[in-house]
Every structure is written in C-alpha cells, then in structure tokens.
Enzyme design. Structure first.
Site, PDB file in Angstrom:
ATOM      1  N   TRP A 309       0.827  -1.212   0.000  1.00 56.72           N
ATOM      2  CA  TRP A 309       0.000   0.000   0.000  1.00 56.72           C
ATOM      3  C   TRP A 309       0.860   1.262   0.000  1.00 56.72           C
ATOM      4  O   TRP A 309       0.511   2.270  -0.612  1.00 56.72           O
ATOM      5  CB  TRP A 309      -0.912  -0.002   1.227  1.00 56.72           C
ATOM      6  CG  TRP A 309      -1.781   1.213   1.356  1.00 56.72           C
ATOM      7  CD1 TRP A 309      -3.034   1.388   0.842  1.00 56.72           C
ATOM      8  CD2 TRP A 309      -1.481   2.428   2.051  1.00 56.72           C
ATOM      9  NE1 TRP A 309      -3.512   2.633   1.173  1.00 56.72           N
ATOM     10  CE2 TRP A 309      -2.583   3.292   1.909  1.00 56.72           C
ATOM     11  CE3 TRP A 309      -0.366   2.865   2.776  1.00 56.72           C
ATOM     12  CZ2 TRP A 309      -2.615   4.563   2.469  1.00 56.72           C
ATOM     13  CZ3 TRP A 309      -0.395   4.137   3.340  1.00 56.72           C
ATOM     14  CH2 TRP A 309      -1.507   4.961   3.181  1.00 56.72           C
ATOM     15  N   HIS A 310       2.013   1.201   0.682  1.00 56.90           N
ATOM     16  CA  HIS A 310       2.841   2.396   0.804  1.00 56.90           C
ATOM     17  C   HIS A 310       3.549   2.765  -0.492  1.00 56.90           C
ATOM     18  O   HIS A 310       3.921   3.926  -0.667  1.00 56.90           O
ATOM     19  CB  HIS A 310       3.879   2.207   1.917  1.00 56.90           C
ATOM     20  CG  HIS A 310       3.319   2.463   3.280  1.00 56.90           C
ATOM     21  ND1 HIS A 310       2.661   1.494   4.012  1.00 56.90           N
ATOM     22  CD2 HIS A 310       3.297   3.580   4.046  1.00 56.90           C
ATOM     23  CE1 HIS A 310       2.277   2.008   5.168  1.00 56.90           C
ATOM     24  NE2 HIS A 310       2.653   3.280   5.222  1.00 56.90           N
ATOM     25  N   GLY A 311       3.752   1.832  -1.387  1.00 57.30           N
ATOM     26  CA  GLY A 311       4.412   2.231  -2.622  1.00 57.30           C
ATOM     27  C   GLY A 311       4.873   1.064  -3.469  1.00 57.30           C
ATOM     28  O   GLY A 311       4.892  -0.093  -3.031  1.00 57.30           O
TER      29      GLY A 311
END
Length: 458
Positions: A309-311
């Site tokens: 989700w963060h990248g």
C-alpha cells in the site's frame, strides 16, 4: 497546496473558513466544503480531478445498488472492490510491474491521495454491503465524505458511518474553533520546526551514502523521527482543521515510539490504516480464530499488503514482511508476557525502537541495495569518511536543537507538560504558547520555505 504552504495558510484557509461561517444553513455549508475541497485538490492536480470524481461516482453507484437490491450483492461488492483496486493498481503499480518484467515504464504520474480516498471508498461500499441502511442516496454527502480537504490527501482514513452523522448535524462554537486552531498550529510547528529540520539531516545521509557508522546511525534515527513528526503533524493539522469546521476526525498516532512491542507499535502507529486492514482484511481472513499457524499467515499477508500500500518498490515489500514476520514471532513466543515486569518493559521498548529504526532504513532507501549498504554501514562501518557530509556539517546548533526536541517529545512528555502548564491557574498560557509557535512557524516559512509531507508520495 499543502497545509504548511503560504497559499493555504494565508489565502485558502481564511477564505473557506469565513465563507463557511457566513453560510446560514447546514446544507449550504456542506456544499461549500465539498466544492472548496475539490478546489483544494484541483490546485495540486487539476488533470486528475476527473479521476477522483469518477472514483467517487463509482462507489456511490455501487453503494446505491447494494442498498436497493438483495440479489447478487456479493458479485456487485466484488466488482466494486476490484474496480477500485484496478484503478489504484494502474496508477500506482503499473510502472513497477513493467520494470520488473523488463519492459519500459510508461511514466504514469501518481495521483495525489489516491491510496487514501480509494480505501475510504472501498470501506463505504463494504459497509453498505454489510449493512445497507448505512449508505446514502445523496451523492453530495458521499462526495463531501471522500473529498473533505483536511484528510483528503493523507488521511486519517475515516469511515462513512462515523462521518455521516456530522454531515447531518454538527455544532461549531468559539471553544471548538480555538481548540482546533491550536491543534493545527501544533501540527504546523511539528512539521516546520522539527520534521523538516531532522529530515534535512536524514536526506543528506541517505542521498550521499556513507561508510561512517556514526553518520549511518544518525541518518537512521533522524529519518525515524522525521517520518513520525511529519506524518503525525499532518494528522494533527487534519484533526484541528476538522474541529474548526465541526467535524471529529479520529486520532492517528498514540505515541508509537513508547510501544513495548512491534504489535503494540501498530496499535499506536497510523491507527486508521492498521484499523482498516484489521477490519476489512485480517478479520475476514479469520483473524486469530483459526489456530496459530493460520493467525501468523494472516498477519504476514496483512503486513505484506500494508507494505505494498505504501508504494511500488521492493523496499516497501520487505519492510511490510519484516513487520509481519516479527509480529508473528512475538505472538508465537508470547513476548507480551514479558511486559509485566519493569525490566521486561524496558527491554521491550529498546527492542521495539531498534527494530522499527532498522526497518525504517529499508523503508527510506531508494532500493534494496542502498538499504543493505546503509545497514552494513550501521553495523560494520568505519569511523572515518573522506569528503562528503560530516557530523560537524550536519549537527549545527539549530539541527541539534530540533533533534533534541524530537527525541524529548517522542514519548509523550509534551502532553504531560501541557496538562500541567494549562491548569486552571494558567488560563492564558496555552494561547500565548500557540501564538508564539505560530510566529516561529511564519518566520520559518519566510526564511526556509516549506517541504511537502512525506505521506503525499503514498
């Protein structure tokens, strides 16, 4: 337009606040906030405004269909979730997948806030599937929920059933406005005076590379402090802005660096995201109800998704898996039982801080090779460095002051001091402190500019 920019502080915020106060009816206030929030978003990425509106319309229509029919509801839910994830995947991960397949990337620009508003949209659809009466037939209400500018770009992630009653009825008065404004100023100070200052040290170390173990540890500690103060500052500002307009936005941080274990850390860090994954992924997978092995697998999968989700980078995948692995080991070994003794709590805090710092090195690094080099320098580096940045060049008086304050206040000391200093015998001290902090922030803006919030990239 970020919260710490002059155009927001001296133009957008005063204008929308005054216009909202002048609106006589709640419906007009809601319409103004929705339109103002769209202007806020368009100021940064006008070209992606149709994408945001399309996402809002998709989730509105899906929710409407789930409210009005009892047939094939699971299929409609699956389609809505898959469409949300497809849009998120296309803009956030397509280039990453192409690069790993050896194909040329397309250079797709990441829409601001897409991870946050996509997750809010999915939570709305899932909640309507579970409880049809929790949805709305009014697109304007859902649009305000998704677009509300205080938490549009970087959260906290809010659920519709918590937000909707405040759209219908809310109260603003002088006290709540003052409390919200002071909370906003507190976040502004954390961002400009602490996060940006320690961030400059972290950026210098990570961008230059180092074989000096002292610099490597300094950079790692500074980034660990930077990401906390930067993101918690945004959350403070979002909560304060919401309060100024009569909305309650949930807390997102509960002193995570005072955690006694990694599992405790995730009860305190980015609470809205961890709660989202718990409610919409971990529990539906079975949670901890199907034995230790299944619980560990569920936890590992949730943290893998948290990392992704963060990248779109292998560093985020490894960071998420690292948190999942050690959280699972803590559960299997019963590590939280050690917290009953003072020594156990002390060891738990030390272990958690060390592990969080090391994993944040991987999180911050450009790639896994850079992360490996940084970790190697931390544990096997020399104490000398030829050329480049040095300890003396980084640890200037202003930087040392910011670093000292960051360490001092990371564990909750600020709140304890605040409660003592704002006792009834000091009724005006908090106001004077907020005014002084605001003056320092304006001075910082006029001399050093501003930097975007770290979580804008996610």
């Amino acid at each position: 337009m970020v919260f710490s920019s002059p155009v927001f502080l001296f133009a957008f915020l005063p204008a929308i606040f005054l216009l909202e106060r002048l609106c006589p009816r709640l419906r007009g206030k809601n319409l103004l906030l929705a339109l103002g929030s769209l202007v806020f978003y368009a100021f940064g990425q006008l070209g992606y405004l149709p994408l945001f509106l399309g996402s809002a319309l998709l989730n509105y229509l899906a929710g409407l269909a789930l409210q009005r029919t009892r047939r094939r509801r699971r299929l409609m839910l699956a389609l809505a979730v898959l469409l949300n994830l497809a849009v998120l995947g296309l803009f956030k991960y397509a280039d990453f997948v192409l690069e790993n397949l050896g194909l040329p990337p397309k250079g797709i620009l990441l829409p601001i806030g897409i991870s946050f508003y996509t997750f809010q949209g999915m939570s709305y659809v899932i909640d309507v599937y579970r409880k049809p009466e929790s949805g709305t037939a009014d697109f304007g209400k859902l649009l305000l929920y998704l677009a509300f500018f205080p938490q549009l770009i970087a959260g906290p992630i809010v659920k519709y059933h918590d937000f909707a009653p405040q759209i219908e009825a809310r109260k603003t008065d002088l006290f709540s406005t003052e409390q919200g404004l002071r909370r906003f100023i507190r976040g502004l100070g954390k961002k400009l005076l602490i996060a940006d200052a320690v961030g400059r040290i972290a950026d210098a170390v990570f961008s230059g590379g180092t074989g000096d173990w002292r610099l490597a540890w300094l950079g790692a500690v500074c980034y660990t402090l930077q990401i906390y103060y930067d993101f918690s500052a945004y959350s403070d500002m979002a909560i304060g802005l919401g309060q100024m307009f009569g909305f309650t936005i949930p807390e997102n941080f509960r002193h995570p660096y005072a955690a006694l274990s990694l599992r405790d850390f995730w009860r305190r860090w980015h609470v809205s995201l961890s709660s989202w994954f718990r409610e919409y992924l971990y529990i539906p997978l079975g949670g901890n109800r199907k034995g230790r092995l299944r619980t560990a697998a569920n936890r590992l999968l949730v943290f893998l998704c948290t990392g992704i989700w963060h990248g779109a980078n292998w560093t985020f995948v490894v960071w998420g898996l690292g948190h999942g692995l050690f959280s699972s080991l803590e559960g299997a070994l019963g590590a939280e039982r050690l917290q009953k003794s003072r020594l156990g709590r002390l060891l738990g805090r030390g272990y958690t801080l060390l592990l969080v710092t090391l994993l944040f090195v991987i999180f911050r690094a450009e790639n896994l090779a850079a992360a490996g080099a940084m970790l190697a320098a931390m544990f096997a580096g020399s104490a000398t460095r030829a050329g480049g940045v040095t300890l003396i060049s980084l640890l200037q008086p202003a930087s040392l002051l910011a670093l000292g304050l960051a360490i001092l206040f990371a564990g909750g000391l600020r709140e304890r001091l605040y409660k003592r200093l704002t006792a009834p015998c000091f009724p005006h001290l908090a106001r004077l402190g907020s005014l002084a902090l605001l003056a320092l922030c304006i001075l910082s803006l006029s001399t050093g500019g501003f930097h975007p919030f770290l979580y804008f990239q996610f």
